[in-house]
Design an enzyme around this catalytic site. Structure first.
Site, PDB file in Angstrom:
ATOM      1  N   CYS A   2     -24.922   8.071  92.596  1.00 60.76           N
ATOM      2  CA  CYS A   2     -26.090   7.223  92.414  1.00 60.76           C
ATOM      3  C   CYS A   2     -26.425   7.163  90.926  1.00 60.76           C
ATOM      4  O   CYS A   2     -25.823   7.863  90.122  1.00 60.76           O
ATOM      5  CB  CYS A   2     -27.294   7.827  93.129  1.00 60.76           C
ATOM      6  SG  CYS A   2     -26.939   8.268  94.827  1.00 60.76           S
ATOM      7  N   ARG A  27     -23.570   2.181  89.440  1.00 61.36           N
ATOM      8  CA  ARG A  27     -23.375   3.521  89.987  1.00 61.36           C
ATOM      9  C   ARG A  27     -23.693   3.583  91.487  1.00 61.36           C
ATOM     10  O   ARG A  27     -23.364   4.563  92.155  1.00 61.36           O
ATOM     11  CB  ARG A  27     -24.264   4.527  89.248  1.00 61.36           C
ATOM     12  CG  ARG A  27     -23.914   4.657  87.784  1.00 61.36           C
ATOM     13  CD  ARG A  27     -24.791   5.699  87.148  1.00 61.36           C
ATOM     14  NE  ARG A  27     -24.546   7.006  87.721  1.00 61.36           N
ATOM     15  CZ  ARG A  27     -23.631   7.855  87.318  1.00 61.36           C
ATOM     16  NH1 ARG A  27     -22.844   7.535  86.323  1.00 61.36           N
ATOM     17  NH2 ARG A  27     -23.487   9.020  87.900  1.00 61.36           N
ATOM     18  N   TRP A  75     -25.900   5.098  96.255  1.00 60.98           N
ATOM     19  CA  TRP A  75     -24.614   4.868  96.925  1.00 60.98           C
ATOM     20  C   TRP A  75     -24.567   5.943  97.987  1.00 60.98           C
ATOM     21  O   TRP A  75     -24.416   7.125  97.693  1.00 60.98           O
ATOM     22  CB  TRP A  75     -23.484   5.027  95.915  1.00 60.98           C
ATOM     23  CG  TRP A  75     -22.124   4.680  96.416  1.00 60.98           C
ATOM     24  CD1 TRP A  75     -21.624   3.441  96.657  1.00 60.98           C
ATOM     25  CD2 TRP A  75     -21.058   5.602  96.689  1.00 60.98           C
ATOM     26  NE1 TRP A  75     -20.318   3.546  97.069  1.00 60.98           N
ATOM     27  CE2 TRP A  75     -19.946   4.843  97.100  1.00 60.98           C
ATOM     28  CE3 TRP A  75     -20.925   6.990  96.622  1.00 60.98           C
ATOM     29  CZ2 TRP A  75     -18.737   5.416  97.439  1.00 60.98           C
ATOM     30  CZ3 TRP A  75     -19.715   7.559  96.965  1.00 60.98           C
ATOM     31  CH2 TRP A  75     -18.624   6.776  97.368  1.00 60.98           C
ATOM     32  N   ASN A 101     -28.803  12.648  92.093  1.00 62.11           N
ATOM     33  CA  ASN A 101     -27.426  12.165  92.157  1.00 62.11           C
ATOM     34  C   ASN A 101     -26.548  13.375  92.393  1.00 62.11           C
ATOM     35  O   ASN A 101     -26.595  14.331  91.625  1.00 62.11           O
ATOM     36  CB  ASN A 101     -27.066  11.484  90.824  1.00 62.11           C
ATOM     37  CG  ASN A 101     -25.572  11.194  90.722  1.00 62.11           C
ATOM     38  OD1 ASN A 101     -24.935  10.887  91.720  1.00 62.11           O
ATOM     39  ND2 ASN A 101     -25.038  11.296  89.520  1.00 62.11           N
ATOM     40  N   GLY A 102     -25.750  13.347  93.469  1.00 64.29           N
ATOM     41  CA  GLY A 102     -24.887  14.492  93.773  1.00 64.29           C
ATOM     42  C   GLY A 102     -24.973  14.813  95.243  1.00 64.29           C
ATOM     43  O   GLY A 102     -25.434  13.999  96.050  1.00 64.29           O
ATOM     44  N   GLU A 484      -1.302  -1.429  90.314  1.00 69.59           N
ATOM     45  CA  GLU A 484      -2.619  -1.746  89.761  1.00 69.59           C
ATOM     46  C   GLU A 484      -3.031  -3.181  90.139  1.00 69.59           C
ATOM     47  O   GLU A 484      -4.185  -3.436  90.493  1.00 69.59           O
ATOM     48  CB  GLU A 484      -2.581  -1.553  88.232  1.00 69.59           C
ATOM     49  CG  GLU A 484      -3.673  -2.226  87.416  1.00 69.59           C
ATOM     50  CD  GLU A 484      -5.069  -1.637  87.625  1.00 69.59           C
ATOM     51  OE1 GLU A 484      -5.217  -0.681  88.395  1.00 69.59           O
ATOM     52  OE2 GLU A 484      -6.014  -2.183  87.032  1.00 69.59           O
ATOM     53  N   LYS A 488      -6.352  -3.984  92.292  1.00 67.26           N
ATOM     54  CA  LYS A 488      -7.418  -4.836  91.772  1.00 67.26           C
ATOM     55  C   LYS A 488      -7.687  -5.982  92.736  1.00 67.26           C
ATOM     56  O   LYS A 488      -8.826  -6.319  93.009  1.00 67.26           O
ATOM     57  CB  LYS A 488      -6.976  -5.381  90.406  1.00 67.26           C
ATOM     58  CG  LYS A 488      -8.039  -5.462  89.400  1.00 67.26           C
ATOM     59  CD  LYS A 488      -8.224  -4.238  88.546  1.00 67.26           C
ATOM     60  CE  LYS A 488      -8.601  -2.984  89.253  1.00 67.26           C
ATOM     61  NZ  LYS A 488      -8.750  -1.847  88.377  1.00 67.26           N
ATOM     62  N   GLU A 491      -9.518  -4.661  95.937  1.00 72.03           N
ATOM     63  CA  GLU A 491     -10.889  -4.156  95.799  1.00 72.03           C
ATOM     64  C   GLU A 491     -11.915  -5.243  95.525  1.00 72.03           C
ATOM     65  O   GLU A 491     -13.062  -5.113  95.912  1.00 72.03           O
ATOM     66  CB  GLU A 491     -10.994  -2.993  94.814  1.00 72.03           C
ATOM     67  CG  GLU A 491     -10.807  -3.302  93.367  1.00 72.03           C
ATOM     68  CD  GLU A 491     -10.972  -2.059  92.471  1.00 72.03           C
ATOM     69  OE1 GLU A 491     -11.862  -1.244  92.727  1.00 72.03           O
ATOM     70  OE2 GLU A 491     -10.188  -1.926  91.509  1.00 72.03           O
ATOM     71  N   HIS A 507      13.022  -0.918 103.057  1.00 74.88           N
ATOM     72  CA  HIS A 507      12.878   0.255 103.933  1.00 74.88           C
ATOM     73  C   HIS A 507      11.629   0.174 104.802  1.00 74.88           C
ATOM     74  O   HIS A 507      11.062   1.194 105.165  1.00 74.88           O
ATOM     75  CB  HIS A 507      12.858   1.533 103.084  1.00 74.88           C
ATOM     76  CG  HIS A 507      14.105   1.711 102.272  1.00 74.88           C
ATOM     77  ND1 HIS A 507      15.348   1.855 102.845  1.00 74.88           N
ATOM     78  CD2 HIS A 507      14.299   1.734 100.929  1.00 74.88           C
ATOM     79  CE1 HIS A 507      16.249   1.966 101.882  1.00 74.88           C
ATOM     80  NE2 HIS A 507      15.643   1.889 100.714  1.00 74.88           N
ATOM     81  N   LYS A 617     -18.565   2.643  90.675  1.00 72.88           N
ATOM     82  CA  LYS A 617     -17.841   2.782  89.414  1.00 72.88           C
ATOM     83  C   LYS A 617     -17.442   4.221  89.149  1.00 72.88           C
ATOM     84  O   LYS A 617     -16.351   4.501  88.655  1.00 72.88           O
ATOM     85  CB  LYS A 617     -18.744   2.288  88.291  1.00 72.88           C
ATOM     86  CG  LYS A 617     -18.149   2.394  86.919  1.00 72.88           C
ATOM     87  CD  LYS A 617     -17.500   1.099  86.549  1.00 72.88           C
ATOM     88  CE  LYS A 617     -16.616   1.177  85.341  1.00 72.88           C
ATOM     89  NZ  LYS A 617     -15.422   0.372  85.516  1.00 72.88           N
TER      90      LYS A 617
END
Ligand code: G6P
Length: 622
Positions: A2, A27, A75, A101-102, A484, A488, A491, A507, A617
């Site tokens: 957060c 965040r 979040w 936050n945590g 990558e 991208k 997401e 395969h 993020k």
């Protein structure tokens, strides 16, 4: 994970807190809230949704006279996003407010204890135990400030897990803040002070910042900042932040992500600056494996996009410096019986934020093995820099979009510098100088992709946006770039995209190829006449072979290919052109092209690009 903010000063607290929250909404953005200290006590406004949604619900017609308060953007970890689970949380009497936050790992047992003492809980969060505990720890002696500080200290001693908290209390004209394994900074103003999870929250108000250290507890008032650690007063240096607020704003672009892709050339230049002189590379750190590198190796640990940068870094360093590089996902390394020879392995943690919980934990584990540790990060003073023995900073500047873009490119630049550093590299002088010249060309190469390929990429993005599945394939140093590109795309556009080694499709994934599964294939080769021509030529031929196999199964192919490569046209359906480079540098233009492709595809699909669903993020939980 957060974002938390606090303000104490002489101005109206509420608009400042809301503005700060908007700056760090990357965040977390599933709910938000504020608590202001007024003459009548604590007033709380919070709700599900983004900061703007909460602002809309705050009744501005009712004037809120307050000079201090706290704010939070969430979040969710414990309890779904909802008004009751949103922070700030209060004690039973509504006199202590906390943003956090945590994760409090022992919150369940603390909650049971507090319930047995008669406390009533209204949310499902772990955080709510904190204000209740503070209330129970308050003693009826000493002044309000001392009482609150001591009660917070006692509360923190009961918590296990991670936290950055800010506490506001009725009758106290300041704030108490503390951190353990979650970031927290203090912005120093003139007769006012700010507290936040991250610098962009305060940049509009001040560029004077104090980074709180692990275990610090601070009492912040409008004219003073008192910090202690382990019960003793400590002094923390104030730093001047050179980022401007414009750096953290959109600057005319529709999204931060697009702005940040356009800043990729600058991120390369700024990362090279300081490390690269006329013909010398000085990273200014002691890797502990210089000189005779025999028997020595590097282990890279990272998550997400940084992991793909590290995978590319492995190719770059092994190619240029011939030092073996291993790579592990930090989250896997933490719970594996990794065999690690601490004396001969340098561990590099790659993390743009410097705060990713899995990566920090991996760094600590590496230290327990006795390894020399190096953090490669974009954030000055971040937790990774405090844990690692040495730090190499990337120069990407603040990155706000959740999807990492310019920070990824800046990480690649560090790997080029590491690979070319003379103390590691065993290159002949001429090849070294030729590589340096190529590296210096990279900002211009990246700019050429932005200027010349952008329109064409938008066209292909319109086409790609119609599909639900896509593959991205590459080989060698460009396999991580394919991974990558796929990450991208998935997401931010929510298209199911898989990055694959081109030689591995046969395969399994061949079974999925149809005319509805476009494949983006990285087909760049070296510019003729440049170094390591044979290897490059070979990979190119192999990639062409793979593309023919894909086409034979009916899947459309979009190639990323160099300008002037006519051959490729014969085998693919569409081509995105990028400038030619030496093979080992081709990840730079290819990355810029794939970042643009993901962006324009997501835009075409009307997605919320800077804040993709369910993501954040900086992931400060395991
Ligand atoms: C999150 C971000 C990704 C990032 C990853 C690792 O998942 O959304 O963009 O790659 O964390 O972050 P780090 O800060 O350690 O590079």
């Amino acid at each position: 994970m957060c974002g938390i903010v606090g303000y104490v000063g002489e101005r109206d607290a509420l608009p400042i807190i809301l503005q700060s929250l908007k700056r760090i909404e990357y965040r977390g953005y599933d709910s938000a809230g504020v608590a202001c200290i007024t003459d009548n006590g604590i007033e709380v406004y919070k709700d599900k949704g983004k900061v703007d949604d909460v602002i809309e619900k705050i009744n501005y017609s009712k004037s809120i006279s307050s000079n201090s308060g706290i704010g939070h953007c969430r979040w969710a970890t414990h309890g779904a996003p909802s008004k009751t689970n949103a922070h700030p949380h209060l004690d039973g009497e509504g006199e202590i407010a906390v943003v956090h936050n945590g994760i409090i790992e022992n919150f369940q047992s603390l909650k049971e204890e507090l319930l047995s003492l008669g406390c009533t809980f209204v949310s499902e969060t772990d955080t709510e135990v904190i204000p209740h505990l503070i209330n129970h720890c308050l003693k009826n002696s000493g002044n309000v400030e001392w009482q609150l500080k001591e009660a917070v200290k006692e509360t923190l001693s009961r918590l296990t897990g991670s936290y950055a908290i800010i506490v506001a209390a009725k009758g106290f004209d300041g704030l108490v803040a503390a951190r353990k394994e979650s970031p927290l900074i203090i912005g120093v103003g003139d007769r006012e002070n700010f507290i936040a999870s991250d610098v962009p929250a305060v940049l509009e108000q001040t560029n004077r910042v104090i980074y709180l250290d692990e275990g610090d507890l601070a009492v912040v008032k409008n004219d003073s900042v008192y910090i202690e650690n382990g019960g003793a007063k400590v002094t923390r240096a104030e730093r001047l932040i050179s980022w401007t607020i414009e750096d953290a704003e959109k600057g005319g672009y529709e999204h931060f992500m697009l702005k940040e892709i356009h800043e990729e050339p600058k991120a390369i230049t700024d990362t090279l600056r300081g490390y690269l002189t006329e013909d010398e590379i000085t990273l200014g750190i002691d890797l502990g494996i210089e000189g005779d590198t025999k028997g020595k190796s590097i282990l890279m640990l990272a998550c997400g996009t940084s992991y793909y940068a590290a995978l590319c870094g492995k190719h770059i360093i092994e190619n240029l410096a011939k030092v073996p590089v291993q790579l592990e996902l930090a989250s896997e390394f933490n719970y594996s019986d990794f065999v690690l020879d601490g004396a001969n392995v340098v561990v590099m943690a790659i993390t743009q934020s410097g705060e990713t919980a899995d990566t920090l934990m991996a760094l600590k584990k590496a230290k327990r093995y006795g390894c020399k540790t190096v953090a490669i990060t974009n954030v000055v003073g971040s937790s990774a820099t405090r844990i690692a023995d040495e730090t190499i900073y990337t120069g990407a500047g603040p990155e706000i979009g959740v999807a990492a873009t310019k920070s990824f490119v800046a990480q690649l630049v560090i790997f080029y510098l590491l690979g070319l550093q003379k103390s590691l590299a065993k290159l002949p002088e001429a090849a070294f100088l030729e590589h340096l010249e190529e590296l210096r060309r990279m900002p211009q190469i990246a700019r050429l992709v932005l200027d010349e390929a952008n329109g064409n990429i938008q066209k292909h993005a319109r086409y790609l946006s119609k599909y639900d599945h896509a593959f991205f394939v590459g080989r060698g140093v460009n396999l991580p770039i394919a991974l990558e590109g796929a990450l991208k795309l998935k997401e931010i556009s929510y298209i199911h995209a898989e990055g694959y080694a081109a030689g591995e499709l046969k395969h399994g994934p061949f079974a999925l190829l149809t005319e509805d599964t476009p494949v983006v294939a990285i087909l760049t080769r070296q510019t003729l006449g440049k170094f390591d021509q044979n290897a490059s030529q070979n990979i190119y031929e192999k990639m062409l072979g793979n593309v023919k196999e894909i086409k034979a199964r009916g899947a459309p192919v979009i190639a990323i290919a160099e300008e002037g490569d006519e051959e490729v046209e014969k085998y693919v359906d569409a081509v995105i052109r990028v400038p030619g480079t030496g093979t080992i540098f081709s990840p730079i233009p290819n990355t810029v092209a794939l970042h643009l492709l993901a962006y324009w595809t997501a835009k075409e699909r009307g997605c919320e690009i800077d804040k993709p669903r369910n993501l954040a993020k900086s992931v400060t939980v395991e």
